[in-house]
Design an enzyme around this catalytic site. Structure first.
Site, mmCIF file in Angstrom:
data_model
loop_
_atom_site.group_PDB
_atom_site.id
_atom_site.type_symbol
_atom_site.label_atom_id
_atom_site.label_comp_id
_atom_site.label_asym_id
_atom_site.label_seq_id
_atom_site.Cartn_x
_atom_site.Cartn_y
_atom_site.Cartn_z
ATOM 1 C CD GLU A 1 -2.607 -1.248 2.622
ATOM 2 O OE1 GLU A 1 -3.792 -1.574 2.570
ATOM 3 O OE2 GLU A 1 -2.014 -1.008 3.691
HETATM 4 C C1 TNX Z 1 -4.281 -3.851 4.888
HETATM 5 S S1 TNX Z 1 -2.936 -5.798 3.357
HETATM 6 C C2 TNX Z 1 -3.006 -3.692 5.363
HETATM 7 C C3 TNX Z 1 -2.798 -3.219 6.731
HETATM 8 C C4 TNX Z 1 -4.088 -2.941 7.421
HETATM 9 C C5 TNX Z 1 -5.091 -4.014 7.076
HETATM 10 C C6 TNX Z 1 -6.387 -3.911 7.823
HETATM 11 C C7 TNX Z 1 -1.720 -5.175 3.992
HETATM 12 C C8 TNX Z 1 -0.470 -5.850 3.727
HETATM 13 N N1 TNX Z 1 -1.852 -4.074 4.730
HETATM 14 O O1 TNX Z 1 -1.965 -2.091 6.740
HETATM 15 O O2 TNX Z 1 -3.839 -2.928 8.780
HETATM 16 O O3 TNX Z 1 -5.344 -3.956 5.702
HETATM 17 O O4 TNX Z 1 -7.199 -5.010 7.595
#
Ligand code: TNX
Length: 529
Positions: free
Chosen positions: A313
């Site tokens: 992300e």
């Molecule tokens: C996605 S998927 C994230 C996290 C969040 C989570 C909450 C991923 C590798 N990162 O930063 O905490 O969703 O469900």
């Protein structure tokens, strides 16, 4: 006993009409082979708590009818998280006693967790339950895991979890034969691990948490305590430093890491994707020094073979800057001697160090989405598939944690509240997740081109944006984490797994969790024992 061991063994025969094994006041634990005595001590400790018996540990290869014999044969086996053979074991219970044998100490430990499930829950409880013996059904178990890497991750960045809580989580996951604790140590809301070369990271960045809750961080001794406690239970700690996004705690503690040289504000919210390390050449020296110091110090206090560098992300990083940073991050990670793991997005790089592992957090239906979903969604799903295949194309493998089935912070269908009546959990990944959904997926059928041999393992993440305490974490994880445990451990079932039998076995674990003090959610409609 339960109605069968969770995760389901590769092969198990129960003989309820035969004389059971009987743990009694005169039971001894008879140990031999490399590491066996230490595992016998752990088992004895667990059983002393519930039985009040002495349970001495002695040296040897044979025992009497009420003894537990624990043998490490010492045949060649690799490391538990890379070689499934290291976790294989056999377990015999009956009139002649109990006997667990394995090639490696890690396999012996897995066998002890099966034995605990054959014994009544009281036997491993925290307070002695006086009885004149504890019976385990006569059984022959011949067991080995499907995947080497069976992980549970814990986000201690959004909400900090004290060391003792982490240790209880290790016991709870080890009971289900997980062999990896992946610690998500840094994020926008907190930096939780001491780095001697950059003390500001914890002095400042360690003090914050979501909702202005109390922060905290692990000293190097704290971290070593976690690692050692885990290692004694054949659980490998995989530390994650999330880079180049999810870095606001670092960017707010160290001004020089920002392109404009100005520290960001500390962050207490739950949005993702707004922070990034600076890719600009003017910051290259300080950023590379930061990466080398942080990854070097973390690797140096981590005995396991893995180093997780995040990579998810990074929406505030341009695609060019992202690949530039990922190449520097992964090269620095690999230079520590560890094998690098990253979230699937880092597959966008074509310069990954040899053997780099990708962790997939897309959906189980990504292929369908790539074909059938509207424009943007289809393109995103196709990119996720391509990024994931990239690891295999570069000689690495993949860990599966599909967000719509394996993310334990997703709400239960019933939208439960925790013990305090607070609404907890998120639901961004295709809505809430049931126990059956957490169990009903097949890792080798998600990404075309990533088959059985390309899969290192499976992991159950839990993120703590809305989870303030270990009770909250356990409440969301249990019982659904059993689904991930079984997918990771048990043989593939052609034509789909037997959900009904699974739910019945899981229901049988309730008294074990009660006895061990593990919080769990009594999903309605299940006949909890
Ligand atoms: C996605 S998927 C994230 C996290 C969040 C989570 C909450 C991923 C590798 N990162 O930063 O905490 O969703 O469900």
């Amino acid at each position: 006993m339960t109605t069968g061991i969770v995760p389901l063994p590769a092969s198990a025969e129960y003989r309820p009409d035969d004389t059971p094994f009987r743990l009694a006041g005169d039971t001894k634990l008879v140990a031999s082979g490399d590491g066996a005595a230490a595992i016998a001590e752990l088992l004895a400790d667990r059983l002393r708590g519930g039985t009040g018996y002495d349970l001495p540990v002695v040296d040897g290869m044979e025992g009497g009818a009420s003894d537990i014999v624990l043998v490490v044969r010492g045949a060649s086996a690799g490391e538990s998280t890379t070689d499934p053979a290291a976790d294989a074991y056999t377990l015999e219970t009956g009139a002649d006693g109990a006997r667990i044998e394995a090639d490696a100490a890690s396999g012996l430990f897995r066998g002890t967790q099966s034995l605990l499930q054959l014994l009544p829950p009281d036997a491993s409880g925290r307070t002695p339950a006086p009885a004149d013996g504890f019976a385990a059904v006569a059984a022959s178990v011949d067991d080995r895991p499907r995947f080497a890497y069976r992980g549970a991750s814990l986000d201690v960045a959004r909400h900090f979890m004290p060391v003792d809580d982490v240790l209880s989580y290790i016991d709870a996951i080890a009971f289900l034969k997980f062999n990896v604790l992946h610690l998500h140590l840094t994020d926008d809301q907190g930096w939780r691990i001491r780095i001697d070369a950059w003390p500001q990271l914890t002095d400042l960045g360690g003090q914050t948490a979501v909702w202005h809750d109390e922060g905290g961080y692990y000293t190097k001794d704290d971290y070593r305590r976690i690692v050692e406690y885990a290692a004694a239970r054949s659980v490998t700690v995989v530390p994650e430093i999330d880079l180049p996004g999810h870095t606001n705690a670092a960017l707010s503690s160290v001004p020089e890491l920002n392109c404009d040289g100005v520290a960001t504000e500390p962050y207490h919210g739950i949005e993702v994707g707004f922070s990034s390390l600076c890719a600009s050449p003017e910051r290259a020296e300080v950023t590379d020094r930061f990466l080398a110091d942080v990854l070097g110090e973390v690797a140096a206090m981590t005995p396991g073979p893995w180093l997780h560098v995040g990579g998810d992300e990074s929406h505030a990083t341009s695609p060019e800057d992202y690949v530039n940073l990922v190449d520097r991050i992964t090269a620095t990670g690999a230079a520590t001697g560890k094998t690098v793991i990253g979230w699937h997005e880092i597959g966008a790089s074509r310069n990954l160090p040899p053997g780099t592992i990708g962790q997939y957090w897309g959906f189980v239906g990504a292929t369908d989405d790539a074909e059938g979903a509207p424009g943007d969604e289809a393109a995103a799903a196709a990119e996720t598939l391509a990024d994931t295949r990239s690891f295999v194309e570069q000689g690495g493998r993949v860990i599966f944690s599909p967000a719509d089935v394996a993310y334990l912070d997703m709400k239960y269908v019933e939208d439960p509240q925790n013990a305090l009546g607070q609404d907890i959990g998120l639901q961004w990944a295709k809505g809430p997740t049931t126990l059956e959904e957490a169990y009903g997926w097949e890792p080798a059928d998600i990404v075309p081109g990533v088959g059985e041999a390309d899969i290192l393992g499976v992991e159950a993440p839990i993120w703590t944006e809305t989870l303030r305490t270990m009770d909250d974490v356990e409440f969301m994880a249990f019982p659904r984490i059993t689904g991930i445990a079984e997918i990771a451990w048990s043989p593939r079932v052609e034509g789909g797994r037997d959900e009904e039998a699974f739910v019945e076995r899981v229901a049988g674990l309730a008294p074990y969790w009660d006895a061990a003090g593990v919080e769990f959610y009594r999903i309605r409609g299940i006949d909890w024992r």
